[in-house]
Design an enzyme around this catalytic site. Structure first.
Site, short mmCIF file in Angstrom:
data_model
loop_
_atom_site.label_atom_id
_atom_site.label_comp_id
_atom_site.label_asym_id
_atom_site.label_seq_id
_atom_site.Cartn_x
_atom_site.Cartn_y
_atom_site.Cartn_z
N HIS A 140 0.83 -1.23 0.00
CA HIS A 140 0.00 0.00 0.00
C HIS A 140 0.86 1.27 0.00
CE1 HIS A 140 -3.61 -2.31 0.48
NE2 HIS A 140 -3.27 -2.78 1.66
N ASP A 168 -4.23 -13.01 3.10
CA ASP A 168 -5.39 -12.59 3.88
C ASP A 168 -6.72 -12.82 3.18
OD1 ASP A 168 -4.52 -10.64 2.12
OD2 ASP A 168 -4.45 -9.02 3.59
N HIS A 217 -6.24 -7.34 -0.52
CA HIS A 217 -6.41 -5.90 -0.73
C HIS A 217 -5.60 -5.48 -1.95
CE1 HIS A 217 -6.81 -6.62 3.70
NE2 HIS A 217 -7.89 -5.88 3.52
ZN ZN Z 1 -4.04 -7.28 2.68
#
Ligand code: ZN
Length: 338
Positions: free
Chosen positions: A158, A282, A195
């Site tokens: 990120h 995840d 993500h």
């Molecule tokens: Zn993640």
């Protein structure tokens, strides 16, 4: 397989962050790395500490002023009256007319994207160690043409060119990709964390020599919300070199592996000479934070398909939160990719 890991990565301890309006304990804790180390340690891999390559590999992927900020942020923060023990932002800029300020509160907001990037006295030591692990793993892969695993923690995908976000400070996958580029003309990054890897996308969005493919939960309702859409495909020299393949929230093996098929087809068309695998696990049904339902067998099938690419690969750890199964999933994937 060579596993690159620095004990100084344990120094940063996440304490808290804001989710859905509530202050909750941070899931990005040192125990994540310990679960993985315990599991892979039983599989006969070689654990090595990374030699210090200095700032050069980090500055290949990040803005120099941003890196200087990360190095000094905690010291600057604790110098002003009334500051809490941990640096945490309370304001973020938006829009083209925003200006970089000079004070610690404004600077922290300028260089972070959310409230999941608290900075403690030891945060720099930990993220620097993770970056060194990634750079050294890439160097090993380039020299030996062997797949290598960087047990990076804190994670990185990120973190953008000049912004920390989502428990990520330095983009370890981007650092590895830049290191591979010194030996290979065309490098692909495959991000399988649940993500979207918005920081990695940011760093390579205008680049035609590094292909970025990500499979992830639909950002319309899932972090990081603003990036990860199929029509975000790169720009300029990078037009067509970004490939986003979201799957519906809560997905299990079927949609996850279907998305992987699309991502691998894109990587195949790009025809890279080496690969970085941003390995977040995840999406696992066991994950306490990810809210998706991929089985352990689903991850093994994922690894088999990636192994079939037969590319020199740097595996960089991203997400995957503390659970008894976390280490076993990662260890199984490494066994298949070894
Ligand atoms: Zn993640």
């Amino acid at each position: 397989m060579q596993i690159v890991w620095s004990a100084q990565q344990l120094k940063h301890t996440g304490t808290r962050f804001v989710r859905a309006g509530q202050i909750v304990p941070s899931p990005e804790v040192p125990e994540r790395a310990e679960f993985i180390l315990n599991a892979v340690g039983a599989r006969g891999h070689t654990l090595v500490a990374p030699p210090d390559l200095g700032l050069a590999p980090i500055l290949a992927a990040h803005d120099a002023e941003f890196v200087a900020f990360l190095r000094t942020a905690h010291e600057t923060w604790t110098d002003f009256a009334g500051a809490g023990a941990i640096a945490m932002p309370n304001v973020h800029p938006r829009g083209a007319n925003a200006r970089r300020p000079s004070g610690p509160v404004g600077l922290l907001g300028w260089y972070t994207g959310d409230m999941a990037c608290e900075i403690t006295a030891d945060t720099w030591a930990a993220v620097y160690g993770a970056a060194q692990a990634a750079a050294n793993a890439a160097r090993w892969t380039a020299e030996r043409r062997q797949t290598t695993y960087a047990l990076c923690r804190p994670p990185g995908h990120h973190a953008g060119h000049d912004r920390a976000m989502g428990f990520c400070y330095l983009n370890n996958a981007a650092i590895a990709a830049e290191e591979l580029r010194r030996s290979f003309a065309r490098v692909a990054i495959l991000d399988v964390d649940v993500h979207h890897g918005n920081g990695t996308q940011d760093i390579f969005y205008e680049r035609g020599d590094v292909f970025f493919a990500s499979i992830h939960g639909d950002p319309a309702h899932y972090y990081p919300f603003f990036w990860g859409y199929p029509d975000q495909t790169g720009t300029g020299a990078g037009a067509g070199a970004t490939l986003n393949v979201p799957f519906p929230a809560g997905s299990g093996d079927g949609p996850f592996l279907d998305a992987l098929t699309v991502a691998l087809a894109g990587i195949g068309r790009f025809a890279p000479e080496a690969l970085v695998l941003s390995l977040g696990v995840d999406a696992s049904v066991h994950d306490p934070h990810g809210r998706h339902a991929v089985s352990d067998g689903g991850f093994r099938r994922m690894a088999e398909r990636i192994a079939a690419l037969k590319l020199p690969t740097v595996i960089v750890q991203e997400g995957g939160y503390a659970s008894a199964q976390l280490g076993m999933i990662v260890a199984d994937i490494l066994d298949i990719l070894a």
